[in-house]
Scaffold this active site. Sequence first.
Site, PDB file in Angstrom:
ATOM      1  N   ASP A  26       0.872  -1.180   0.000  1.00  0.00           N
ATOM      2  CA  ASP A  26       0.000   0.000   0.000  1.00  0.00           C
ATOM      3  C   ASP A  26       0.905   1.224   0.000  1.00  0.00           C
ATOM      4  O   ASP A  26       2.117   1.112   0.204  1.00  0.00           O
ATOM      5  CB  ASP A  26      -0.902   0.000   1.260  1.00  0.00           C
ATOM      6  N   SER A  27       0.305   2.393  -0.162  1.00  0.00           N
ATOM      7  CA  SER A  27       1.085   3.635  -0.074  1.00  0.00           C
ATOM      8  C   SER A  27       1.624   3.840   1.344  1.00  0.00           C
ATOM      9  O   SER A  27       2.559   4.611   1.533  1.00  0.00           O
ATOM     10  CB  SER A  27       0.199   4.830  -0.446  1.00  0.00           C
ATOM     11  N   CYS A  89      -4.506  -1.445  -1.789  1.00  0.00           N
ATOM     12  CA  CYS A  89      -4.665  -0.010  -1.989  1.00  0.00           C
ATOM     13  C   CYS A  89      -5.664   0.178  -3.129  1.00  0.00           C
ATOM     14  O   CYS A  89      -5.410  -0.289  -4.253  1.00  0.00           O
ATOM     15  CB  CYS A  89      -3.299   0.574  -2.360  1.00  0.00           C
ATOM     16  N   THR A  91      -6.359   2.882  -4.638  1.00  0.00           N
ATOM     17  CA  THR A  91      -5.824   3.821  -5.621  1.00  0.00           C
ATOM     18  C   THR A  91      -4.876   3.106  -6.587  1.00  0.00           C
ATOM     19  O   THR A  91      -4.979   3.266  -7.814  1.00  0.00           O
ATOM     20  CB  THR A  91      -5.092   4.966  -4.891  1.00  0.00           C
ATOM     21  N   GLU A 168      -2.269   8.589   8.007  1.00  0.00           N
ATOM     22  CA  GLU A 168      -0.882   8.125   7.883  1.00  0.00           C
ATOM     23  C   GLU A 168       0.013   8.815   8.909  1.00  0.00           C
ATOM     24  O   GLU A 168       0.864   8.196   9.521  1.00  0.00           O
ATOM     25  CB  GLU A 168      -0.415   8.458   6.454  1.00  0.00           C
ATOM     26  N   CYS A 196     -11.053   3.287   0.440  1.00  0.00           N
ATOM     27  CA  CYS A 196      -9.621   3.537   0.679  1.00  0.00           C
ATOM     28  C   CYS A 196      -9.253   2.724   1.903  1.00  0.00           C
ATOM     29  O   CYS A 196      -9.961   2.776   2.927  1.00  0.00           O
ATOM     30  CB  CYS A 196      -9.355   5.018   0.930  1.00  0.00           C
ATOM     31  N   THR A 197      -8.156   1.990   1.824  1.00  0.00           N
ATOM     32  CA  THR A 197      -7.815   1.070   2.911  1.00  0.00           C
ATOM     33  C   THR A 197      -7.336   1.792   4.171  1.00  0.00           C
ATOM     34  O   THR A 197      -7.233   1.178   5.237  1.00  0.00           O
ATOM     35  CB  THR A 197      -6.768   0.043   2.445  1.00  0.00           C
ATOM     36  N   HIS A 198      -7.048   3.080   4.060  1.00  0.00           N
ATOM     37  CA  HIS A 198      -6.724   3.844   5.275  1.00  0.00           C
ATOM     38  C   HIS A 198      -7.972   4.111   6.127  1.00  0.00           C
ATOM     39  O   HIS A 198      -7.870   4.234   7.355  1.00  0.00           O
ATOM     40  CB  HIS A 198      -6.121   5.212   4.913  1.00  0.00           C
TER      41      HIS A 198
HETATM   42  N1  DGL Z   1      -4.801   3.321   1.087  1.00  0.00           N
HETATM   43  C1  DGL Z   1      -4.868   3.740  -0.260  1.00  0.00           C
HETATM   44  C2  DGL Z   1      -6.182   3.455  -0.916  1.00  0.00           C
HETATM   45  O1  DGL Z   1      -6.777   2.460  -0.587  1.00  0.00           O
HETATM   46  C3  DGL Z   1      -4.152   4.984  -0.672  1.00  0.00           C
HETATM   47  C4  DGL Z   1      -4.402   6.241   0.048  1.00  0.00           C
HETATM   48  C5  DGL Z   1      -3.413   7.285  -0.415  1.00  0.00           C
HETATM   49  O2  DGL Z   1      -2.219   7.020  -0.355  1.00  0.00           O
HETATM   50  O3  DGL Z   1      -3.865   8.350  -0.885  1.00  0.00           O
HETATM   51  O4  DGL Z   1      -6.624   4.146  -1.786  1.00  0.00           O
END
Ligand code: DGL
Length: 262
Positions: A26-27, A89, A91, A168, A196-198
């Site tokens: 992931d990012s 992720c 994205t 983050e 979004c996984t965050h």
């Molecule tokens: N966690 C990621 C997602 O699911 C990326 C969020 C990001 O880095 O902008 O989209």
Amino acid sequence: MLQCGKARLRAPMDIEPSQPCIGVFDSGVGGLSVLRSIRRALPAAPLRYLADAAFAPYGERSDEAILERSRHLVAQLLSQGATLIVVACNTATAVAIDTLRREHPHVPFVGVEPGVRPALALSRRRRIAVMATEATLRSERFAALVQREAAAAFVHAQPCPGLAAAIERDLPLQAMLEGFCAEVNAADVDVVTLGCTHYPFVRTQIEARLGPGTALLDTADAVAAQVARLWREAPDTEPGCRLETTGDPAALRAFAARWLAF
Ligand code: DGL
């Protein structure tokens, strides 16, 4: 590989002799919400997690930059023994997974997409919202998903710029959440899906701001179930879970300790 519960962080270039494993990236910390579900579904599987924190957030980057980073992370995970890659992720999945699959035709990839179908299955009024990054929501893949799954329904796409970065970096995010949730509530939906996984890490804060009776979904368990279907354990592999980051190892370690009980 270390046993579950004793994950250690290593510098990104410090590659040790590897065994076949599931590679997850992931990012940043977001994919840990997926890793958590994978560990529940496959407690004995060897796992490697790669956080690209030095380049997070992805959601506000160009498609070219997201693709380039995704290629780099996949190459690293493959060189470390990954035989199945989880793009944890939304994205990176939206922007890069088709290209990654073309470039590595023998590697199984599992991506993460906003749960439009499960949200509609739950929605009584066929009115749902997707909270996600700008890059996910502008992608052709997301447009195709909505066209395929929700052509006759109402889908409110809610970009949340800055939210993944705030999660983050553990920055204040209440005012931001107020604004995003007010827009979602104004769209008069009865199910919201986290794209979004965050965002699962602020699930309770989001839930508290949604209208009464609005359900909230994420796809981590469904993704883990797909990983469990595809994973073929090689003989003599040791269970374990190794976390790596291109950013600050202490920050990733602290986040994992808080949310994954590492
Ligand atoms: N966690 C990621 C997602 O699911 C990326 C969020 C990001 O880095 O902008 O989209």
